[in-house]
Design an enzyme around this catalytic site. Structure first.
Site, PDB file in Angstrom:
ATOM      1  CG  ASP A   1      37.018  40.047  36.737  1.00 34.39           C
ATOM      2  OD1 ASP A   1      37.985  40.463  36.646  1.00 34.39           O
ATOM      3  OD2 ASP A   1      37.026  38.884  37.644  1.00 34.39           O
TER       4      ASP A   1
ATOM      5  N   GLY B   1      39.416  34.289  38.768  1.00 36.55           N
ATOM      6  CA  GLY B   1      39.018  34.575  37.325  1.00 36.55           C
ATOM      7  C   GLY B   1      37.734  34.360  36.884  1.00 36.55           C
TER       8      GLY B   1
ATOM      9  NE  ARG C   1      37.127  37.449  44.482  1.00 35.24           N
ATOM     10  CZ  ARG C   1      38.183  37.743  43.490  1.00 35.24           C
ATOM     11  NH1 ARG C   1      38.395  36.484  42.803  1.00 35.24           N
ATOM     12  NH2 ARG C   1      38.546  38.523  43.309  1.00 35.24           N
TER      13      ARG C   1
HETATM   14  O1  MRU Z   1      40.859  38.601  41.443  1.00 35.51           O
HETATM   15  P1  MRU Z   1      40.936  37.765  40.606  1.00 35.51           P
HETATM   16  O2  MRU Z   1      42.208  37.017  40.387  1.00 35.51           O
HETATM   17  O3  MRU Z   1      39.804  36.822  40.314  1.00 35.51           O
HETATM   18  O4  MRU Z   1      40.784  38.544  38.856  1.00 35.51           O
HETATM   19  C1  MRU Z   1      40.830  38.064  37.684  1.00 35.51           C
HETATM   20  C2  MRU Z   1      41.210  38.960  36.649  1.00 35.51           C
HETATM   21  O5  MRU Z   1      40.870  40.063  36.970  1.00 35.51           O
HETATM   22  C3  MRU Z   1      41.017  38.252  35.317  1.00 35.51           C
HETATM   23  O6  MRU Z   1      41.793  39.251  34.572  1.00 35.51           O
HETATM   24  C4  MRU Z   1      39.388  38.319  34.895  1.00 35.51           C
HETATM   25  O7  MRU Z   1      38.838  37.581  35.712  1.00 35.51           O
HETATM   26  C5  MRU Z   1      39.571  37.635  33.583  1.00 35.51           C
HETATM   27  S1  MRU Z   1      39.756  35.954  33.680  1.00 35.51           S
HETATM   28  C6  MRU Z   1      39.855  35.205  32.067  1.00 35.51           C
END
Ligand code: MRU
Length: 357
Positions: free
Chosen positions: A240, A52, A88
């Protein structure tokens, strides 16, 4: 927010150690893990023990503090910052947090550097919590408006986990939902399962259950028919990376949900703290889209009849699989951006006006 009735944040500093909730084990096991070194922080981000965008930023900030604790040599700090940024590629909060830490550290001398790093990491996390709380108060107004018109349960669809587990507290997409629930507005959440990592099923549904918010998990392809049937009042997702143009990069599948919402005239909101805005990249095709190991698609993990965690292959052994982790929803499909400062139109003029950049 609560787990088993006890208040937690997703990351904190205690007894000279950074503590996280290991999200790879949720919902079946609740394990608190220590991050002792910058390598531990990098690994936690890479294997998604934390994930996230805002939480990745908070972990990167504490990762920088751990680097300072290990070795104050500027070359080590610089290399650590580069390794963190590469852990990432898509969530912009990662680079934002590392750059903010580097700038702050450059202002102090060697004797103050560790305390400054720990303080700044905490500031970043505290600020995110406050921003997410304000996102909730701003988004609450939209839910209230729908409820006042409908006078019945507000059905909200969300994708991935943009809940408190993806931030420091409150969440982005879930914060308006938690605020509405606390105010007594009846809300029900359609939780997209979110293949392949199942953040919706494993994290969003789990955290909503812990807070007592009604929710139902649906397969990712179910949203369309629910919208056609009038069973979705609004969508709220996280992001993101939000471009200054208003285009939004979020978990793979968000774009298709926005298309379905557009076709069915259902409001599609994106909730974000300003740390998620990328003011540099202008063309969404220039956003680095993470491609993760295809094993995340071909294998699935769950508990067996003895409650033991097991991972099994679900695809033909000879099949190839492509695992793109994010996609981009163009601004034209977004009803509004719910930020800590208010609700902005998804456009460069509106974003600039709100954040004076
Ligand atoms: O791959 P992830 O679980 O890190 O992806 C997270 C998301 O896509 C969320 O929707 C995004 O980070 C927003 S979190 C408030």
């Amino acid at each position: 927010m609560k787990i088993d009735g006890k208040e937690y944040r997703t990351i904190w500093y205690e007894d000279d150690l950074v503590k996280i909730i290991d999200q790879t084990k949720l919902p079946h096991q609740f394990i608190i893990k220590d991050l002792k070194t910058v390598k531990d922080a990098i690994n936690a981000i890479k294997i998604m023990e934390v994930r996230g965008a805002p939480l990745i930023g908070g972990t990167a900030a504490y990762g920088m503090a751990m680097a300072v604790k290990e070795n104050k040599d500027p070359n080590f700090i610089k290399k650590s910052s580069e390794d963190l940024i590469q852990s990432r590629p898509t969530a912009i909060n990662l680079k934002w947090a590392v750059d903010r830490m580097l700038n702050r550290l450059a202002e102090v001398n060697n004797s103050e550097v560790l305390n400054t790093a720990l303080r700044e990491a905490k500031n970043i996390c505290d600020e995110d919590e406050k921003f997410c709380e304000n996102i909730g108060l701003n988004g609450l107004k939209i839910i209230e408006k729908i409820y006042n018109k409908k006078k019945d349960t507000v059905n909200i669809l969300t994708h991935c986990n943009a809940g408190w587990l993806a931030t420091i507290n409150w969440g982005t997409a879930t914060s308006p939902i938690y605020h509405a629930h606390k105010k007594g507005i009846p809300v029900h959440v359609w939780v997209d399962e979110t293949r392949p990592r199942n953040q919706g099923a494993n994290l969003t549904s789990y955290e909503l259950n812990e807070e007592g918010v009604a929710n139902t998990i649906i397969a990712d392809n179910t949203g369309g028919i629910l919208m056609q049937r009038g069973d979705v009042d609004m969508c709220i997702v996280g992001t993101d990376r939000t471009l200054s143009t208003g285009d939004v990069c979020n978990k793979i599948g968000t774009y298709l949900k926005a298309l379905a919402a557009h076709d069915n005239k259902i409001p599609f909101y994106v909730a974000l703290p300003s740390s998620t805005i990328d003011w540099d990249v202008k063309n969404f095709k220039d956003i680095p889209i993470e491609e993760r190991n295809s094993e995340e698609l071909s294998h699935i993990e769950g508990i067996d009849e003895n409650d033991d965690l097991k991972k099994v292959l679900i695809y033909p052994k000879k099949s190839k699989a492509l695992n793109l982790a994010f996609d981009v929803t163009p601004a034209k499909y977004i009803t509004g951006l719910i930020t800590e400062k208010g609700i902005s139109e998804a456009s460069s003029d509106a974003l600039k006006k709100m954040f004076r950049k």
